[in-house]
Enzyme design. Structure first.
Site, short mmCIF file in Angstrom:
data_model
loop_
_atom_site.label_atom_id
_atom_site.label_comp_id
_atom_site.label_asym_id
_atom_site.label_seq_id
_atom_site.Cartn_x
_atom_site.Cartn_y
_atom_site.Cartn_z
N GLY A 25 -2.75 3.75 3.11
CA GLY A 25 -3.77 3.57 2.09
C GLY A 25 -4.77 2.46 2.43
O GLY A 25 -4.42 1.45 3.04
N THR A 43 0.84 -1.19 0.00
CA THR A 43 0.00 0.00 0.00
C THR A 43 0.87 1.25 0.00
O THR A 43 2.05 1.21 0.39
CB THR A 43 -0.89 0.08 1.24
OG1 THR A 43 -0.05 0.24 2.41
CG2 THR A 43 -1.76 -1.15 1.40
N ASP A 44 0.28 2.35 -0.41
CA ASP A 44 0.87 3.64 -0.06
C ASP A 44 0.68 3.81 1.44
O ASP A 44 -0.13 3.12 2.07
CB ASP A 44 0.18 4.76 -0.85
CG ASP A 44 1.07 6.00 -0.97
OD1 ASP A 44 2.03 6.14 -0.17
OD2 ASP A 44 0.81 6.83 -1.84
N TRP A 45 1.40 4.75 2.03
CA TRP A 45 1.46 4.86 3.48
C TRP A 45 0.10 5.29 4.04
O TRP A 45 -0.33 6.42 3.88
CB TRP A 45 2.56 5.83 3.87
CG TRP A 45 3.87 5.17 4.15
CD1 TRP A 45 4.67 5.40 5.23
CD2 TRP A 45 4.55 4.18 3.36
NE1 TRP A 45 5.79 4.59 5.18
CE2 TRP A 45 5.75 3.83 4.04
CE3 TRP A 45 4.27 3.52 2.18
CZ2 TRP A 45 6.65 2.88 3.57
CZ3 TRP A 45 5.16 2.58 1.69
CH2 TRP A 45 6.33 2.27 2.39
#
Length: 781
Positions: A276, A272-274
């Site tokens: 997300g 994931t993005d941080w």
């Protein structure tokens, strides 16, 4: 008890992994290791560091543990020889803390030209060299995965994060990303291709629903990722924050397992993005292997879902397997002894060289550039004294220095209008003092405050044309993740900037002298209304820490600009096809990623905030302007050089589906330079609406001396001519006539040949990306 647990976990993360520690994990026994892991250990592994302690998980995008300032780490299981690995931001260079408490050494990283600048080189080989240098710094500073590159499409010129990205065209974006990935990973460290996918605005990015047709997804917003995966196979891919047609990308199994892994052939780890996504168990079930930076709630949700039968342990095992396959490739697992001393001097030299490859010369009337070393310069604009090397947010780099234009010209012994220079130096000192209290409270996620121009441009300019031979005016623009650019005072020049250009032009042209405008910008600005006031316009983008030296090299003719626009410069913002975009949203002082974000409820009230309809469909950028015959200030692919090039002897050879297009390029000018040859296709009698032009390939020549020629070849396949047909969920190449055109921009096509495709073809794909019920094109309540 909690404190003891924290210290124990920190010790496991820090400990070196050796045979004496009982290391079990090897490249050839990963399935056995997965069987040995407990459910709790598996859940920990897929949830990053999973600690409230800031040293391990920290704030989003920052950890103090192992490598201070890195974005995050993975969870260690020491009893089985599984170490933590380190992940750090890096689209324009590695981002870690430059100083450490109690340590007199410094850990600065090279600030390379931003992503847009690299794409403007249209030179895959030189982008690969930048990647090699980035990869070396990543490895020598003890980082295992560089969270780059960003390959999202420049759907709208106001997107605050466009500076990290490459192009409005998926082919140029995908190939540039592949070149950087191959360069970085040649050094034995990983990359993370991001943000997958359709993440094209920053405001409310954690909750915005990108609503995109299947055709636009396939031809534009997924195609860039597909090219990068097929040509480079990055170690990891990062999912985006946004919803896509009603589903979070990190929770969309069709997107991740069927399309990314099944169709594109991606073999690595997905993270994931941080911060997300919302549902950790759904992310694991979808094939999103790792949740970063991780928190206890994620861990607990996964364990609970497995025990309650809502998440199969088999799905969790697959994610763990892919994470372990990533770990065993890393320098940290292999016991590499990093130096903390990369060759920053050599990398700075690469930065200086690469920058000029991406400079785009928009205008050069009467050979205003280059000027001779004895030219006396009147240097205008606060940007000349405060150069912007890169953007803000996770795409920023803690650089050891930034060379501004004043310093770059002075180091080359250029003479200045000293009276004017003294005025600017005093003004800059005053402005820095004024801004200091404000800057102190701005975090790394905020865009940079800029000094104001001198208020009375007429008095400032008076007499300067008598003291100098040429005027150089710098206009600067910065942007940051979490924010969007504005139309007024950003895309359009501010009143004080326009007044400065007007006064400088009036004064110098009255004296028969030239005016040069340097655009130190993060992306397109409006130029049509003022370009006639300038004799030359040079776009230097955000060129990295050596920017001032690189611009000086170009102005003095030591190198010729050879960049071409990776996006279109419209006449006005009103001409941009993606008008569904959050325009001029008032600044709140907070990161606007969270504009309307909720962990419990998805809002659908505000168009372009809660959801964005991609009504322009496939007609993004030049695909719109060329097809609709909309005039632009400067077209996609445009760029002048100090040379004068011709293109001749175009030929097309076919061997089955393979097509080879060739031509001869000659420098007829008086200066050595490089040129970019671009190949576009046109279906002459399309059955469905289709762009008039689509980029199919490109090649950059070597440096050609005056009178020198070279042969250029560009390869493609008939399959590259396909379009996506939604009703059949298939890529189709229609039988019929196609035109292949070669030129130096999308509006400067010098030669063309027609080919006939006798038999069409069709390739069906899984129909898994349709919107959820009612999710597409919902009208506001």
């Amino acid at each position: 008890m909690k404190l003891l647990l924290i210290f124990a976990l920190l010790a496991m993360a820090a400990g070196s992994v050796t045979a004496s520690d009982g290391m079990r994990l090897r490249e050839d026994n990963i399935p056995d290791i997965v069987k040995e892991l407990t459910l709790e250990e598996k859940a920990h592994l897929v949830v990053g560091a999973n600690m409230k302690d800031r040293k391990m998980a920290g704030e989003v995008g920052y950890t103090e543990y192992i490598v201070e300032g890195a974005a995050g780490i993975t969870y260690p299981v020491k009893r089985l020889g599984i170490p933590s690995i380190v992940l750090a931001d890096g689209p324009a260079g590695l981002r870690i803390s430059p100083t450490r408490k109690g340590d007199s050494r410094t850990y600065y990283c090279t600030g390379f030209p931003v992503g847009t600048h690299l794409a403007a080189t249209w030179n895959d080989e030189i982008v690969r060299r930048v990647g090699e240098a980035m990869g070396d710094e990543t490895k020598e500073y003890g980082v295992d995965v560089l969270l780059a590159p960003g390959v999202n499409i420049m759907r709208n010129p106001l997107c605050g994060r466009n500076f990290e990205y490459y192009s409005e065209d998926p082919l140029l974006a995908g190939r540039t990303a592949a070149a950087l990935i191959n360069g970085v990973e040649s050094q034995g460290v990983g990359t993370s291709l991001k943000h997958f996918c359709a993440n094209n605005q920053e405001i409310n990015r954690l909750a915005n629903d990108s609503r995109v047709s299947q055709r636009a997804l396939r031809e534009i917003y997924l195609r860039n990722f597909e090219i990068a995966v097929r040509e480079a196979q990055p170690w990891t891919i990062m999912t985006s924050y946004n919803y896509l047609n009603g589903r979070y990308t990190s929770e969309d199994r069709g997107l991740l397992e069927v399309v990314l892994r099944g169709e594109f052939g991606f073999e690595g780890t997905i993270m994931t993005d941080w911060g997300g996504g919302l549902d950790a168990a759904a992310q694991v079930a979808a094939g999103n292997d790792m949740i970063q930076p991780g928190k206890p709630a994620h861990y607990e949700a996964i364990v609970r879902a497995v025990r309650e039968g809502r998440l199969s342990e088999e799905a969790l095992d697959k994610c763990v397997m892919r994470i372990l396959q990533l770990i065993v490739k890393t320098p940290r697992f292999k016991g590499y002894s990093f130096s903390n001393a990369p060759d920053l001097k050599a990398h700075a030299a690469i930065t200086r060289e690469v920058a000029s490859e991406g400079f785009v010369l928009l205008k050069n009337d009467s050979a205003t550039l280059p000027f001779v070393a004895t030219t006396k310069v009147a240097l205008f604009g606060v940007g000349s004294y405060d150069f912007i090397a890169g953007g803000r947010g996770s795409g920023d780099v803690n650089k050891p220095y930034v060379v501004d234009l004043r310093e770059g010209l002075r180091s080359n012994a250029i003479l200045f209008d000293e009276k004017l220079d003294e005025q600017y130096m005093a003004h800059m000192a005053s402005e820095r003092k004024r801004m200091a209290p404000l800057v102190e409270h701005r975090r790394w996620t905020h865009y940079t405050l800029r000094p104001n121009e001198i208020r009375d441009p007429r008095s400032l300019v008076a007499g300067s044309a008598e003291r100098a031979d040429v005027a150089v005016v710098t206009i600067s623009r910065n942007s940051a993740e979490g924010f969007e650019r504005h139309v007024e005072r950003d895309f359009n020049l501010r009143i004080d900037e326009r007044a400065l250009i007007n006064e400088v032009s009036r004064e110098f042209r009255a004296a028969g002298k030239r005016v040069i405008v340097v655009l130190n910008v993060c992306g397109p600005v409006e130029v049509a209304s003022w370009r006639d006031k300038a004799d030359a316009v040079l776009v230097c983008w955000m060129p990295g820490q050596e920017g001032g030296n690189s611009v000086a090299d170009a102005l003095l003719g030591r190198v010729s600009p050879s960049g071409h626009l990776p996006m279109s410069f419209p006449m006005s913002y009103a001409d941009v096809p993606s008008q569904n975009f959050p325009v001029n949203v008032p600044e709140t002082g907070l990161n606007q990623s969270f504009e309307n974000f909720s962990q419990v409820h998805k809002y659908y009230d505000q168009p372009n905030i809660d959801f964005t309809n991609y009504v322009e469909d496939i007609f993004v950028g030049y695909r719109h302007y060329a097809t609709r015959d909309v005039e632009v200030a400067y077209p996609f692919g445009y760029g002048l050089t100090y040379g004068d090039f011709s293109l001749s002897e175009m030929s097309v050879e076919r061997n089955g589906d393979a097509i080879k297009v060739a031509c001869r390029v000659t420098n007829r000018g008086a200066h050595a330079a490089k040129q970019v040859v671009q190949l576009y296709s046109t279906e002459l009698y399309p059955r469905e609406a289709r762009p008039l032009l689509e980029l199919r390939g490109y090649a950059k020549t070597p440096l050609l001396q005056p009178g020198e020629s070279c042969n250029v070849e560009i390869a493609l396949s008939t399959n590259d001519l396909a379009q996506f047909v939604e009703s059949e969920s298939a890529w189709k190449v229609c039988a019929g006539d196609y035109r292949l055109s070669l030129g130096f921009s999308s509006a400067d096509l010098r030669s063309s040949r027609e080919i006939f495709v006798a038999q069409g073809s069709s390739r069906k794909v899984a129909d898994v990306l349709k919107p959820t019920d009612g999710a597409l094109f919902i009208e506001p309540k």
